[in-house]
Design an enzyme around this catalytic site. Structure first.
Site, PDB file in Angstrom:
ATOM      1  N   HIS B 215       0.804  -1.210   0.000  1.00 31.49           N
ATOM      2  CA  HIS B 215       0.000   0.000   0.000  1.00 31.49           C
ATOM      3  C   HIS B 215       0.838   1.262   0.000  1.00 31.49           C
ATOM      4  CE1 HIS B 215      -3.392   2.404  -0.389  1.00 31.49           C
ATOM      5  NE2 HIS B 215      -2.748   3.251   0.377  1.00 31.49           N
ATOM      6  N   TYR B 219       2.071   5.458  -2.206  1.00 30.33           N
ATOM      7  CA  TYR B 219       2.261   6.848  -1.782  1.00 30.33           C
ATOM      8  C   TYR B 219       3.682   7.316  -2.037  1.00 30.33           C
ATOM      9  CZ  TYR B 219      -2.412   6.556  -0.369  1.00 30.33           C
ATOM     10  OH  TYR B 219      -3.759   6.399  -0.432  1.00 30.33           O
ATOM     11  N   HIS B 366      -7.608   0.557 -12.808  1.00 31.71           N
ATOM     12  CA  HIS B 366      -7.527   1.578 -11.760  1.00 31.71           C
ATOM     13  C   HIS B 366      -6.104   2.082 -11.566  1.00 31.71           C
ATOM     14  CE1 HIS B 366      -7.734   3.579  -7.908  1.00 31.71           C
ATOM     15  NE2 HIS B 366      -6.806   2.752  -7.459  1.00 31.71           N
ATOM     16  N   PHE B 367      -5.130   1.144 -11.399  1.00 33.35           N
ATOM     17  CA  PHE B 367      -3.812   1.697 -11.057  1.00 33.35           C
ATOM     18  C   PHE B 367      -3.091   2.250 -12.273  1.00 33.35           C
ATOM     19  CE2 PHE B 367      -2.550  -2.926 -10.973  1.00 33.35           C
ATOM     20  CZ  PHE B 367      -1.614  -2.899 -12.002  1.00 33.35           C
ATOM     21  N   HIS B 368      -3.497   1.824 -13.476  1.00 30.07           N
ATOM     22  CA  HIS B 368      -2.909   2.512 -14.629  1.00 30.07           C
ATOM     23  C   HIS B 368      -3.409   3.946 -14.700  1.00 30.07           C
ATOM     24  CE1 HIS B 368      -1.465  -1.410 -15.884  1.00 30.07           C
ATOM     25  NE2 HIS B 368      -0.637  -0.772 -16.676  1.00 30.07           N
ATOM     26  N   ARG B 429      -7.720 -10.672 -13.870  1.00 30.10           N
ATOM     27  CA  ARG B 429      -6.480 -10.033 -14.304  1.00 30.10           C
ATOM     28  C   ARG B 429      -5.386 -11.066 -14.538  1.00 30.10           C
ATOM     29  NH1 ARG B 429      -3.796  -7.033  -9.062  1.00 30.10           N
ATOM     30  NH2 ARG B 429      -2.120  -6.713 -10.546  1.00 30.10           N
ATOM     31  N   ARG B 430      -4.299 -10.604 -15.116  1.00 32.26           N
ATOM     32  CA  ARG B 430      -3.081 -11.395 -15.300  1.00 32.26           C
ATOM     33  C   ARG B 430      -3.293 -12.640 -16.156  1.00 32.26           C
ATOM     34  NH1 ARG B 430      -0.178 -10.962  -9.352  1.00 32.26           N
ATOM     35  NH2 ARG B 430       0.890  -9.050  -9.854  1.00 32.26           N
TER      36      ARG B 430
END
Ligand code: HEM
Ligand SMILES: [Cu+2]
Ligand SMILES: [Cu+2]
Lengths: 188, 540
Positions: B215, B219, B366-368, B429-430
């Protein structure tokens, strides 16, 4: 008004606006946390609460996850329990059969690496970690076929690891369950 | 005062070079598993590519950007020559060697475990050792940032630490501590097995260690972007930072609350009980706070710029902004993507909603959007802003820069929106391959095709970025002057001790990690019979 005054009053305005925004942000966040708590108490789909372990190198030999115990079983109280395992690169049973509108407990584990079970079109979604038993409550509102892919990379055959769930009529399931044993829809 | 320009350029160039390679792999992955690609007869190649793409984009590229930017901040914000230049080069070379050491087994198909490792899958020892070297190299940077700040404090007793450096050091401490989780997993669990000293491993415990890193690393990726929001953007568009202390509070909040929440990555896992899952979920809600504060402060800072330029009205000032300035464009794009990505993030962190998207393509979408989009577009902006100061040459292709930013933004939207959608439809995914001929999967075909097209737009933009920087190395010489950071509306001369030092917050970060991770880790470590046989990749 002197420049000094304007300066200090603008500092005050800035501080006030900022404080208000901080309060709004805190309210939004506590609102969300309360919502989660509320939904949790009123039993939405919940993460698994308990931790249970099992030895993956012996599951084929004895205990809950021996081959003859895998599949769906109708319990005395009318609920259904489904037991399944994931291994590179399939689920056993590869096709799970369950009745519609019935509380179902899915109990599953992995015989080798980390896998995942995801039933498309539902909120059923859990990891299978070798050494631990995953348990998830589910209930299907509609009959039909659902795809059940493995959702975690489990090495080179991951893309081929797709199971299936068949949700059938309650009476039909009860009928098939009469003869005892563990039900599945493999080969149908 | 940028003295060690070569050092900083070396970090940036190596970062952008590996980024270019990984970006190409990403575009290929998206294409090959889409309906317009053909069935890859050997899915193993996909996982080699995915391991390389994830390892570079997750570990090597952002770490190098943070390091290069950190050295630049230290020298220019403190107006002090970097102390420990030799060590800085050592850190850099450790990362270069580590990256090469990791990539060779990946390319040979001996380490296709993906960047998340997830044992009991075990790959080649050198892959893990390479990752460890990368982390060790970055820890040297952490130590140097701390030392440089200390040297400066000695020379300026009681003075307010410049915001950019304050935030930079906060980010470095966050990284030092968050990397400890994966380091413990690698050193205590994975490496002994990969080296053949052991052949069993606790897969559940490993996932907890990894969540410790997973996580807060997000950040750490975000830090350079937030530092740019606060300390570069307002200066570049002719505004002021609305509030210096709010900025410091945001960075401190990241330090404190980013750590004790990683177990939200294991909501769907069987090895953690409901208690700690819920505690981490509740703490996770808190990380929205620094972002909400940032959105406010930056919008207010931008409004100041617009009003200084004669903008009026409740919303009319938006038109007065310098829209032809690449920094302004990058910020606007970044904020739009942060908005959408943040809304998605609220869904992921939710104790209940997570189940509907966990490990689906929604997550990768989302994270892209947030990392590849909102964060990386500001990495571009940082590079463009620093380049003239590093090369002593002017970046003349301003139009090209604007086009590049536009393409990245459009490409990211075209790629990630359909990507989220197929995730909601339940696409896992993956996966190297999808059977779009299956009637249950066919409805996802069109969306995946759009994503693949978006991938090529992104690749084009990425190539343009590298070309612009390369041309910047050969542009006409021009003195760019000192590199400066934005000043606040009320630039502080002194700051309360708590907002001028890190010790209290680092202590709180460590204490919260111990309360939120101590019990789950000890409990798993002492539960007997949970070690399972390792499964070696490529051993078949
Ligand atoms: C051309 C642009 C890009 C494309 C088309 C692309 C495509 C992909 C694809 C297809 C995956 C695998 C998804 C899956 O199999 O489930 C992936 C994973 C990933 N990408 Fe990208 N990507 C791009 C750019 C980026 C950027 C800019 C970043 C961050 C800086 C990034 C970071 C990652 C990470 C961390 C993963 C996870 C790897 C894993 O799941 O093991 N990507 N990307
Ligand atoms: Cu799998
Ligand atoms: Cu997280």
């Amino acid at each position: 008004m002197s420049a000094e005054d304007t300066h200090s009053s603008s500092v005050e305005v800035a501080a006030r606006v900022e404080r208000r925004w901080a309060i709004i942000a805190v309210i939004i966040i506590s609102g969300m946390a309360l919502l989660a708590a509320f939904a949790g108490i009123h039993q939405a789909t919940m993460p698994q609460p308990r931790v249970e372990t099992t030895d993956p190198s012996r599951i084929h030999l004895s205990g809950e996850f021996v081959e003859s115990n895998l599949g769906s079983v109708l319990e005395a109280n009318g609920n259904v329990t489904v037991r399944a395992i994931g291994q590179q690169y399939s689920f056993t049973p590869a096709c799970i059969v369950v009745p519609v509108d019935t509380p179902i407990t899915l109990r599953a584990t992995s015989a080798d690496v980390v896998h995942g079970i995801l039933i498309q079109g539902t909120n059923v979604n859990t990891m299978l970690v070798p050494g631990y038993i995953s348990e998830q409550l589910m209930r299907f509102g509609k009959t039909g076929d659902y795809l059940m892919p493995c959702q975690e990379f489990c090495s080179f055959g991951h893309e081929g690891m797709w199971g299936k769930v068949k949700v059938i009529d309650k009476a039909e399931f009860a009928n098939r369950a009469k003869s005892g044993g563990r039900l599945s829809c493999v080969g149908q | 005062m940028l003295v060690n320009r070569k050092l900083i350029l070396a970090h940036f160039w190596f970062a952008f070079a590996v980024f270019g390679v990984a970006l190409t792999l990403g575009a290929w992955q998206m294409f090959i598993r889409s309906p317009i690609g053909t069935w890859l007869s050997n899915p193993e190649l996909y996982y080699r590519s995915l391991t390389a793409h994830g390892t570079v984009m997750g570990y090597v590229f952002p770490t190098l950007v943070a390091m290069g930017f950190g050295y630049a901040i230290s020298e220019s914000a403190l107006e002090q020559r970097l102390v420990g230049v030799r060590w800085a080069w050592t850190g850099f070379w450790l990362i270069v060697i580590g990256s090469i050491m990791a990539v060779i087994p990946i390319a040979l198909g001996r380490a296709s475990v993906l960047y998340t490792f997830y044992p009991p899958l075990i790959g080649n020892l050198f892959y893990y050792l390479g990752v460890v070297l990368v982390v060790v190299g970055s820890w040297i940077w952490v130590a140097l940032m701390s030392i440089n700040l200390r040297v400066w404090r000695k020379a300026h007793p009681g003075a307010a630490v410049p915001l950019a450096m304050y935030a930079n050091v906060a980010g470095s401490y966050l990284w030092a501590w968050t990397a400890v989780g994966a380091a413990l997993e690698l050193l205590l669990q994975i490496i002994p097995v990969a080296a053949g000293l052991k052949n069993t491993i606790d897969a559940g415990l490993a996932r907890i260690f990894f969540s410790w890193t997973l996580h807060a690393i997000v950040y750490f990726w975000l830090m350079p972007t937030y530092i740019a929001y606060y300390t570069i953007v307002p200066r570049a568009i002719g505004g002021r930072v609305y509030s210096d202390s709010m900025a410091r509070i945001s960075f401190i909040l990241f330090l404190v609350v980013a750590m004790p929440i990683g177990i939200h990555h294991t909501f769907a896992d069987p090895q953690v009980g409901a208690g700690f899952k819920f505690i981490h979920s509740a703490f996770t809600a808190l990380v929205a706070l620094p972002t909400l504060l940032t959105v406010f402060t930056i919008c207010a800072s931008v409004e100041i710029a617009a009003r200084l330029r004669g903008g009026r009205g409740v919303f009319g000032w938006i038109r007065a902004l310098p829209w032809d300035n690449p920094m302004m464009l990058a910020l606007a794009f970044s904020f739009v993507m942060l908005g959408f990505g943040g809304a998605g993030g609220l869904i992921n962190m939710s104790y209940q909603l997570d189940a509907s998207i966990h490990n689906t393509q929604w997550i990768t979408g989302h994270f892209h959007l947030i990392f590849g989009g909102a964060i990386v577009i500001m990495y571009f902006a940082i590079a463009y802003d620093l380049w003239p100061h590093l090369t002593g040459r002017e970046l003349i292709d301003v139009r090209l820069i604007r086009t590049q930013l536009w393409l990245w933004f459009v490409g990211m939207i075209v790629t990630t929106f359909p990507w989220h959608w197929v995730g909601i439809l339940g696409m896992p995914r993956r996966m190297a391959y999808f059977d779009f001929g299956d009637p249950a999967i066919a409805p996802q075909a069109l969306s995946v095709t759009f994503s693949a097209i978006g991938g090529f737009i992104l690749l084009t933009s990425g190539i343009m970025f590298i070309v612009i920087l390369a041309r910047g190395m050969r542009a006409p010489l021009a003195e760019a002057g000192a590199y400066r950071f934005a000043v606040a509306v009320h630039q502080p001369t002194t700051v309360p001790v708590a907002l001028n030092t890190h010790a209290l917050w680092v202590a709180l970060m460590i204490a919260l990690t111990i309360t939120n991770y101590g019990y789950p880790i000890l409990n798993l470590a002492t539960t007997a019979g949970t070690s399972v046989p390792a499964v070696y990749v490529g051993a078949q």
